[in-house]
Scaffold this motif. Structure first.
Motif, PDB file in Angstrom:
ATOM      1  N   SER A   1      80.813  37.285  45.149  1.00 10.74           N
ATOM      2  CA  SER A   1      80.200  37.177  46.472  1.00 10.74           C
ATOM      3  C   SER A   1      79.223  36.016  46.528  1.00 10.74           C
ATOM      4  O   SER A   1      79.179  35.274  47.516  1.00 10.74           O
ATOM      5  CB  SER A   1      79.481  38.488  46.822  1.00 10.74           C
ATOM      6  N   ASP A   2      78.416  35.827  45.475  1.00 10.03           N
ATOM      7  CA  ASP A   2      77.490  34.694  45.438  1.00 10.03           C
ATOM      8  C   ASP A   2      78.243  33.378  45.497  1.00 10.03           C
ATOM      9  O   ASP A   2      77.892  32.465  46.251  1.00 10.03           O
ATOM     10  CB  ASP A   2      76.659  34.750  44.152  1.00 10.03           C
ATOM     11  N   GLU A   3      79.265  33.265  44.668  1.00 10.05           N
ATOM     12  CA  GLU A   3      80.039  32.026  44.624  1.00 10.05           C
ATOM     13  C   GLU A   3      80.719  31.762  45.960  1.00 10.05           C
ATOM     14  O   GLU A   3      80.772  30.628  46.440  1.00 10.05           O
ATOM     15  CB  GLU A   3      81.081  32.132  43.506  1.00 10.05           C
ATOM     16  N   MET A   4      81.231  32.824  46.579  1.00 18.86           N
ATOM     17  CA  MET A   4      81.899  32.674  47.867  1.00 18.86           C
ATOM     18  C   MET A   4      80.916  32.278  48.955  1.00 18.86           C
ATOM     19  O   MET A   4      81.246  31.468  49.833  1.00 18.86           O
ATOM     20  CB  MET A   4      82.617  33.971  48.239  1.00 18.86           C
ATOM     21  N   GLU A   5      79.695  32.835  48.909  1.00 18.34           N
ATOM     22  CA  GLU A   5      78.686  32.463  49.891  1.00 18.34           C
ATOM     23  C   GLU A   5      78.367  30.974  49.800  1.00 18.34           C
ATOM     24  O   GLU A   5      78.242  30.286  50.806  1.00 18.34           O
ATOM     25  CB  GLU A   5      77.412  33.284  49.672  1.00 18.34           C
ATOM     26  N   ARG A   6      78.207  30.460  48.579  1.00 21.17           N
ATOM     27  CA  ARG A   6      77.909  29.036  48.421  1.00 21.17           C
ATOM     28  C   ARG A   6      79.082  28.198  48.909  1.00 21.17           C
ATOM     29  O   ARG A   6      78.892  27.163  49.552  1.00 21.17           O
ATOM     30  CB  ARG A   6      77.588  28.713  46.963  1.00 21.17           C
ATOM     31  N   ALA A   7      80.290  28.633  48.596  1.00 16.58           N
ATOM     32  CA  ALA A   7      81.465  27.859  49.013  1.00 16.58           C
ATOM     33  C   ALA A   7      81.626  27.876  50.526  1.00 16.58           C
ATOM     34  O   ALA A   7      81.971  26.868  51.140  1.00 16.58           O
ATOM     35  CB  ALA A   7      82.724  28.414  48.343  1.00 16.58           C
ATOM     36  N   ARG A   8      81.354  29.041  51.145  1.00 10.99           N
ATOM     37  CA  ARG A   8      81.532  29.155  52.595  1.00 10.99           C
ATOM     38  C   ARG A   8      80.431  28.450  53.360  1.00 10.99           C
ATOM     39  O   ARG A   8      80.685  27.651  54.258  1.00 10.99           O
ATOM     40  CB  ARG A   8      81.539  30.634  53.014  1.00 10.99           C
ATOM     41  N   ASN A   9      79.167  28.770  53.002  1.00 12.86           N
ATOM     42  CA  ASN A   9      78.038  28.332  53.807  1.00 12.86           C
ATOM     43  C   ASN A   9      77.586  26.911  53.522  1.00 12.86           C
ATOM     44  O   ASN A   9      76.932  26.299  54.350  1.00 12.86           O
ATOM     45  CB  ASN A   9      76.853  29.284  53.599  1.00 12.86           C
ATOM     46  N   ARG A  10      77.935  26.391  52.365  1.00 18.11           N
ATOM     47  CA  ARG A  10      77.489  25.036  52.030  1.00 18.11           C
ATOM     48  C   ARG A  10      78.601  24.196  51.456  1.00 18.11           C
ATOM     49  O   ARG A  10      78.689  23.005  51.738  1.00 18.11           O
ATOM     50  CB  ARG A  10      76.331  25.119  51.023  1.00 18.11           C
ATOM     51  N   GLY A  11      79.466  24.843  50.655  1.00 20.96           N
ATOM     52  CA  GLY A  11      80.500  24.073  49.978  1.00 20.96           C
ATOM     53  C   GLY A  11      81.518  23.456  50.915  1.00 20.96           C
ATOM     54  O   GLY A  11      81.856  22.275  50.795  1.00 20.96           O
ATOM     55  N   SER A  12      82.018  24.246  51.878  1.00 21.00           N
ATOM     56  CA  SER A  12      83.023  23.692  52.783  1.00 21.00           C
ATOM     57  C   SER A  12      82.414  22.635  53.693  1.00 21.00           C
ATOM     58  O   SER A  12      83.054  21.631  54.015  1.00 21.00           O
ATOM     59  CB  SER A  12      83.662  24.808  53.614  1.00 21.00           C
ATOM     60  N   LEU A  13      81.150  22.860  54.125  1.00 22.85           N
ATOM     61  CA  LEU A  13      80.470  21.820  54.908  1.00 22.85           C
ATOM     62  C   LEU A  13      80.255  20.569  54.072  1.00 22.85           C
ATOM     63  O   LEU A  13      80.261  19.452  54.605  1.00 22.85           O
ATOM     64  CB  LEU A  13      79.130  22.341  55.418  1.00 22.85           C
ATOM     65  N   ALA A  14      80.068  20.764  52.760  1.00 18.54           N
ATOM     66  CA  ALA A  14      79.860  19.616  51.885  1.00 18.54           C
ATOM     67  C   ALA A  14      81.065  18.690  51.905  1.00 18.54           C
ATOM     68  O   ALA A  14      80.915  17.476  51.726  1.00 18.54           O
ATOM     69  CB  ALA A  14      79.586  20.078  50.455  1.00 18.54           C
ATOM     70  N   VAL A  15      82.256  19.238  52.115  1.00 14.05           N
ATOM     71  CA  VAL A  15      83.446  18.385  52.201  1.00 14.05           C
ATOM     72  C   VAL A  15      83.324  17.436  53.389  1.00 14.05           C
ATOM     73  O   VAL A  15      83.602  16.235  53.284  1.00 14.05           O
ATOM     74  CB  VAL A  15      84.720  19.249  52.325  1.00 14.05           C
ATOM     75  N   GLN A  16      82.873  17.981  54.515  1.00 14.19           N
ATOM     76  CA  GLN A  16      82.678  17.139  55.694  1.00 14.19           C
ATOM     77  C   GLN A  16      81.565  16.126  55.467  1.00 14.19           C
ATOM     78  O   GLN A  16      81.727  14.931  55.757  1.00 14.19           O
ATOM     79  CB  GLN A  16      82.359  18.018  56.901  1.00 14.19           C
ATOM     80  N   PHE A  17      80.427  16.597  54.940  1.00 12.41           N
ATOM     81  CA  PHE A  17      79.304  15.697  54.705  1.00 12.41           C
ATOM     82  C   PHE A  17      79.646  14.654  53.645  1.00 12.41           C
ATOM     83  O   PHE A  17      79.212  13.500  53.731  1.00 12.41           O
ATOM     84  CB  PHE A  17      78.078  16.489  54.269  1.00 12.41           C
TER      85      PHE A  17
END
Length: 683
Positions: free
Chosen positions: A172-188
């Motif tokens: 859940s922790d890893e998924m939260e980082r991937a969802r809330n910041r990681g996927s946006l990081a791809v755009q950024f």
């Protein structure tokens, strides 16, 4: 694997966790999980190692951008590079203008001599501006496509990983980082990569110009770039380390925020006077967050201040070198003027490049969380196998099945054995936590046992594609979700009749009640006046209504403002909410509509009134001859008609048999049944 913990050395100063009111120095839910071990190792990596990874990170980002839109990716990169080339031409043409203006002779002649170079400068400026605009347009088009592609890749995995993955708190922790910041990081990261390309192209253009003017100027420019680059990278690292260490705490803070501002919790919060407790918990978490963020801001500011001072000193040194070359007559006056313009352009390009080195480095760290989660989630995928296929099962057999959940020592199911045939209903009975739901999920193929087998018609489910099995299963779960769709779509979810395209390709083995073009109740204007006499158009078909009637949900749905077209979520305008019992009827209707050959009913009447409960179990018994039914309920009066009853205790099947046989045995089942019966027979 040993559990990883975030040590003091891996956390930024000020991120120490506060004491809990109970006296615990560290909340157990804030401890790092083994799932974070790779991220902890990444957080401690040095910049030199990260710099070596930077090309790979950029390559991954460009790969996703390429998948999102090849045309826009090429356009954004190519036009930024061409804009840099135009900058170089403009600077070199500027030297021609200055040479003509500084030459000897009448002013008019010097101006006329400068005109051709002025035309080149104007043309280069016009071209560079046009290319930059086109590159920005392509980049603006690319970014939302990249975000959609990244999120789609993430959700393709989160919707397909083994169900057991969600039992791991670290997941859940890893998924939260991937969802809330990681996927946006791809755009950024894509934005930063393109902007970095623009900055480097401009910097390269000015570097080429300075190299042509005098090589010493190029070396001085490179040395002047080091302090600003160091400060940007250092600030990015501080932010990442802080965010990484605070993931669990921020999740708890968001949870507390939601609990205090949620319609579903509002009544219980007030009835139990929970406000002081929740506010105190919030103050502890928010206070720690604020102190950590302020400390990070302080350290980042000091870093940028040091970088700014050294950058200013280095820039001063560049101009000293330029003056020395001019005094020694090693650089013509026109070339010196061009160099000043080139240095100013270089500072702008350097600022853009450094800013985006900062962004690329920081987003690269978050992007690693995203890619790392994709890789780890990929390891949790169900096995891809086509060894066998399954049809609607005539029999299901569980042999010596044992199941453990993640991070738990005691087994949820231990050595379970059972057999059920089509047309039979089995009941799983036992106290809370005895393993009933876990065993039912093994039967449905939602989990695979750690040891032992679950077979359909002699075929182990471990040898088939899980979706091959799931398409034959319907479930009324005790933890059903309140899907924020219309009442009709809530019933149609997951079937081929779903208005937006379902995914269930399984055959419907049982008979369907009611014609597909059956009567449609409710007024034509989408409202309901309490009567069911006027047919409606463009709504549910007869099968949806038949399923709703079996579950006792039809009259309730017909009474909604728009009947079956009513949106069931108050988060949207015009949406309605249902009571717990009404939601449970809707969940049962969904299972009846699916009409699958295996029906799992896990506490299907827990929220129903006596009349609705009686109707539901009557419907279950009526359809039982066409399917395998697995029934879980604490209301033992409803299991008397089961063909076989299995009593579980601490994951083991301790008794099994028919209702009368188990009563006669005088064991656990007889005791539980007698306790419930006392409530009805006592004076």
């Amino acid at each position: 694997m040993a559990k990883a913990t975030v040590t003091a050395a891996s956390r930024p100063s000020g991120s120490s966790r506060p004491s809990h009111p109970s006296g615990s120095s560290q909340l157990p839910e804030l401890k790092a999980s083994w799932w974070e071990s790779h991220s902890v190792a990444l957080a401690s990596v040095r910049f030199s190692a990260m710099a070596r990874r930077l090309p790979a990170v950029l390559r991954q980002a460009v790969t996703i951008a390429w998948q999102a839109s090849r045309r826009d990716t090429v356009a954004a990169l190519a036009f930024n590079l061409l804009a840099g080339v135009a900058t170089a031409f403009g600077l070199l043409a500027t030297r021609g203008v200055l040479q003509a203006l500084f030459a000897a002779g009448p002013t008019l002649d010097r101006v006329r001599a400068a005109v051709p170079s002025l035309v080149v400068v104007a043309a280069a400026t016009f071209v560079r501006s046009g290319l930059s605009i086109i590159a920005g347009w392509a980049q603006a088009r690319l970014e939302p496509q990249v975000l959609t592609t990244a999120e789609r890749r993430l959700f393709e995995l989160t919707t397909q990983v083994k169900l057991a993955a969600f039992d791991d708190a670290g997941f859940s922790d890893e998924m939260e980082r991937a969802r809330n910041r990681g996927s946006l990081a791809v755009q950024f990261l894509t934005r930063g990569a393109i902007d970095l390309t623009a900055g480097l192209a401009g910097l390269a253009a000015t570097a080429v110009t300075l190299a042509l003017l005098h090589p010493v100027l190029l070396g001085a420019l490179l040395l002047a770039s080091v302090p600003a680059a160091w400060a940007a990278v250092r600030a990015a690292r501080l932010a990442y380390l802080s965010n990484h260490a605070r993931t669990s705490r921020r999740r708890r803070l968001w949870m507390l925020s939601d609990l205090m501002a949620n319609r579903a919790t509002a009544a219980e919060l007030r009835a139990f006077t929970m406000r002081p407790f929740l506010l105190r918990e919030y103050d502890i978490m928010a206070g720690a967050e604020t102190r950590t963020e302020l400390e990070v801001v302080r350290r980042q500011t000091m870093t940028r201040l040091v970088g700014g001072v050294f950058s200013g000193v280095a820039t001063f040194g560049v101009y000293v070198a330029l003056g020395a070359l001019l005094v020694d007559h090693r650089l013509p006056l026109a070339a010196a003027g061009t160099a000043v313009l080139a240095l100013q352009a270089a500072r702008n390009a350097l600022a853009l490049a450094v800013t985006n080195v900062n962004r690329v480095y920081e987003e690269g760290l978050y992007f690693n969380d995203y890619t790392d989660f994709l890789a780890r989630a990929g390891e949790r995928m169900p096995p891809v196998t086509r060894e066998a296929t399954v049809r609607a099962p005539a029999s299901i057999e569980v042999r010596d099945a044992t199941l453990h959940y993640a991070e738990t020592d005691a087994p949820a199911v231990l050595g379970a054995n059972l057999t059920v045939h089509r047309g039979q209903t089995i009941a799983l009975v036992g106290e809370n936590g005895s393993g009933k739901t876990s065993l039912a999920r093994l039967i449905a193929g939602l989990y695979h046992p750690d040891s032992g087998t679950v077979s359909w018609d002699g075929t182990p489910l471990s040898t088939v594609d899980p979706e091959d099995a799931w398409r034959h299963v319907a479930m009324v779960s005790q933890e059903y979700w309140h899907w924020p769709f219309t009442a009709e779509r809530n019933i149609l979810l997951g079937t081929n009749d779903d208005p937006r395209g379902g995914t269930n390709d399984g055959p419907r083995d049982g008979p369907r009640d009611g014609p597909r073009d059956g009567p449609r109740d409710g007024p034509r204007d989408g409202t309901n006046d309490g009567t069911n006499d006027e047919p409606r158009e463009n709504t549910h078909d007869g099968l949806v209504e038949a399923a709703a009637r079996k579950a006792g949900a039809h009259d309730m749905i017909a009474g909604l403002p728009a009947g079956y077209d009513t949106l069931l979520s108050r988060n949207f305008a015009g949406g309605q909410d249902l009571s717990g019992g009404q939601w449970q009827r809707l969940a049962a209707a969904r299972a009846f509509y699916r009409d699958a050959p295996v029906l799992i009913c896990d506490e299907p009447s827990a929220a129903l009134d006596a009349r609705a409960e009686h109707a539901l179990f009557a419907a279950l018994r009526a359809g039982a001859p066409d399917r395998i039914t697995v029934l879980i309920t604490h209301r033992l009066a409803n299991v008397r008609h089961a063909d076989h009853i299995y009593v579980l205790h601490e994951g083991r099947v301790v008794e099994h048999g028919a209702h009368l046989d188990l009563l006669g045995a005088g064991g656990t089942y007889a005791e539980l049944f007698a306790l419930q019966a006392t409530g009805y027979t006592a004076a």
